[in-house]
Design an enzyme around this catalytic site. Structure first.
Site, short mmCIF file in Angstrom:
data_model
loop_
_atom_site.label_atom_id
_atom_site.label_comp_id
_atom_site.label_asym_id
_atom_site.label_seq_id
_atom_site.Cartn_x
_atom_site.Cartn_y
_atom_site.Cartn_z
N ASN A 9 40.37 38.22 41.21
CA ASN A 9 41.56 37.16 42.95
C ASN A 9 40.48 36.50 43.01
O ASN A 9 39.57 35.93 43.53
CB ASN A 9 41.25 38.22 43.07
CG ASN A 9 42.32 37.96 44.97
OD1 ASN A 9 43.14 36.62 44.70
ND2 ASN A 9 42.45 38.34 46.10
N TRP A 10 41.34 34.82 42.64
CA TRP A 10 41.27 33.75 43.20
C TRP A 10 40.72 32.83 44.62
O TRP A 10 40.32 32.11 45.06
CB TRP A 10 40.61 32.62 41.54
CG TRP A 10 40.22 32.51 40.53
CD1 TRP A 10 39.80 34.20 39.82
CD2 TRP A 10 40.33 31.60 39.00
NE1 TRP A 10 39.58 33.86 39.35
CE2 TRP A 10 39.84 32.63 38.28
CE3 TRP A 10 41.01 30.76 38.91
CZ2 TRP A 10 39.65 32.69 37.04
CZ3 TRP A 10 40.66 29.97 38.12
CH2 TRP A 10 39.92 30.71 36.98
N LYS A 11 41.88 33.60 45.23
CA LYS A 11 41.88 32.68 46.41
C LYS A 11 42.45 31.97 46.79
O LYS A 11 42.52 31.86 45.67
CB LYS A 11 41.50 33.92 47.60
CG LYS A 11 40.63 35.26 47.18
CD LYS A 11 40.10 36.02 47.97
CE LYS A 11 39.65 37.31 48.08
NZ LYS A 11 39.76 38.56 49.14
N HIS A 95 48.58 42.24 48.97
CA HIS A 95 46.61 41.84 49.17
C HIS A 95 46.29 41.96 50.56
O HIS A 95 47.65 41.25 51.88
CB HIS A 95 46.45 40.89 48.70
CG HIS A 95 44.74 40.32 48.23
ND1 HIS A 95 44.17 40.48 49.46
CD2 HIS A 95 43.99 40.81 47.89
CE1 HIS A 95 42.85 40.77 49.58
NE2 HIS A 95 43.14 41.08 48.98
N GLU A 97 45.09 40.51 52.40
CA GLU A 97 45.28 39.35 53.41
C GLU A 97 46.58 38.95 53.54
O GLU A 97 46.80 38.39 54.48
CB GLU A 97 44.70 38.29 52.44
CG GLU A 97 42.86 38.67 52.39
CD GLU A 97 42.11 37.85 51.53
OE1 GLU A 97 42.69 37.38 51.28
OE2 GLU A 97 41.14 38.46 51.36
N GLU A 167 41.92 49.21 48.10
CA GLU A 167 40.77 47.94 49.01
C GLU A 167 41.00 48.94 49.77
O GLU A 167 41.70 47.83 50.79
CB GLU A 167 41.11 46.39 48.89
CG GLU A 167 42.01 46.02 47.08
CD GLU A 167 41.90 45.04 47.02
OE1 GLU A 167 41.02 44.19 46.28
OE2 GLU A 167 42.49 44.01 47.60
N GLY A 173 35.17 41.32 51.07
CA GLY A 173 34.75 39.83 51.33
C GLY A 173 33.41 39.92 52.69
O GLY A 173 32.83 39.09 52.96
N SER A 213 34.29 43.36 48.00
CA SER A 213 32.63 43.71 47.75
C SER A 213 32.21 44.38 46.11
O SER A 213 31.18 44.41 45.81
CB SER A 213 31.77 44.06 48.82
OG SER A 213 32.35 43.25 49.56
N GLY A 234 36.52 40.01 44.10
CA GLY A 234 37.57 38.05 45.11
C GLY A 234 36.11 37.46 44.66
O GLY A 234 35.98 36.58 43.57
N GLY A 235 35.43 37.37 46.20
CA GLY A 235 34.03 37.01 45.76
C GLY A 235 33.27 36.06 44.42
O GLY A 235 32.76 34.98 44.08
P1 PGA Z 1 36.06 41.10 47.60
O1 PGA Z 1 37.05 40.06 47.47
O2 PGA Z 1 35.58 41.38 46.21
O3 PGA Z 1 35.58 38.97 47.84
O4 PGA Z 1 35.25 41.42 48.35
C1 PGA Z 1 37.98 41.33 47.00
C2 PGA Z 1 39.56 40.90 47.38
O5 PGA Z 1 40.09 40.80 48.28
O6 PGA Z 1 40.23 41.49 46.00
#
Ligand code: PGA
Length: 252
Positions: A9-11, A95, A97, A167, A173, A213, A234-235
């Site tokens: 997930n490149w956000k 998600h 977010e 999640e 994050g 994470s 994510g990251g």
């Molecule tokens: P993260 O994000 O790996 O940076 O914690 C995961 C996600 O939001 O899907």
């Protein structure tokens, strides 16, 4: 046997050129390896350039969100049909977010999931509790509500095209990953609920990714758990070497 599925997930990161380079490196390095399913979910404006980079490769393409209508006067929104047309096979729905950052409710997410499935997309449906909810011992209650309302009205046949992503919001994050015990317990709970809401066959079939994470050094431990069928990253998905190391950890 559920195949492992790792999605990036490149956000709201990458530029057009870095997105293209990242997708190309991931696809070329995997060389069509079929032992694990891999998807990348770039920001909307780069979907087309990434779709082109992935053409003829085994890497799948996903959107990070969609609207629940096919088209209409919805300024700034993108419909599931548009995602299909540009080459997406998947879309992330729910998600944290968007749930917590933008106030999207279970009912709203349910409409999106249904619309995405009707458009022929597969859905990565995210669930997970806040830190305050875990501390108040409400994790299972929260997951149950998100599943009951979020997947309401879906048929068992439609569930064949749904992937769950557990999640925990406090792990996204933050560098604070769930322990293997916490992840396995939540995943087993989710699978049990899917069995009640749908049927045992559906529960056994649905892939449940862990997200929050995930890094090269914890990926293998998480993905070797019996009910963890991959990762939503994510990251670490923004760095080809880290993402590929996580994909390799899924192969085992
Ligand atoms: P993260 O994000 O790996 O940076 O914690 C995961 C996600 O939001 O899907």
């Amino acid at each position: 046997m559920r195949p492992k599925f790792v999605a990036g997930n490149w956000k709201m990161y990458t530029s057009a050129s870095s997105a293209k380079a990242l997708a190309t490196t991931v696809a070329m390095s995997l060389k069509g390896d079929k032992r694990v399913m891999v998807a990348v979910c770039p920001p909307f404006p780069w979907l087309s350039v990434v779709a082109e980079a992935l053409e003829g490769t085994s890497v799948l393409l996903g959107g990070q969100n969609c609207h629940f209508e096919k088209e209409g006067a919805y300024t700034g929104e993108v419909s599931p049909i548009m995602l299909r047309e540009i080459g997406c096979q998947y879309v992330i729905i729910g998600h944290s977010e968007r749930r917590h950052g933008l106030g999207e409710t279970d009912e709203f997410l349910n409409k999106k999931a249904k619309a995405a499935l009707e458009a022929g997309l597969k859905v990565i449906f995210c669930v997970g509790e806040l830190l305050s909810e875990r501390e108040a011992n409400r994790t299972e209650k929260v997951l149950e509500t998100q599943l009951t309302h979020g997947l309401a009205g879906l048929t068992a046949a439609q569930m064949q095209s749904v992937v769950l992503a557990y999640e925990p919001v406090w792990a996204i994050g933050t560098g604070k990953v769930a322990t293997p015990e916490q992840a396995q317990a939540a995943h087993a709970f989710i699978r049990g609920k899917l069995g009640e809401q749908f049927d045992a066959g559906t529960a056994a079939h649905v892939q449940i990714q862990y997200g929050g994470s995930v890094k090269p050094d914890n990926a293998a431990g998480l993905m070797s758990l019996p009910d963890v069928d991959g990762a939503l990253v994510g990251g670490a998905s923004l760095k080809a070497d880290q993402f590929l190391a996580i994909v390799n950890a899924a192969i085992g």
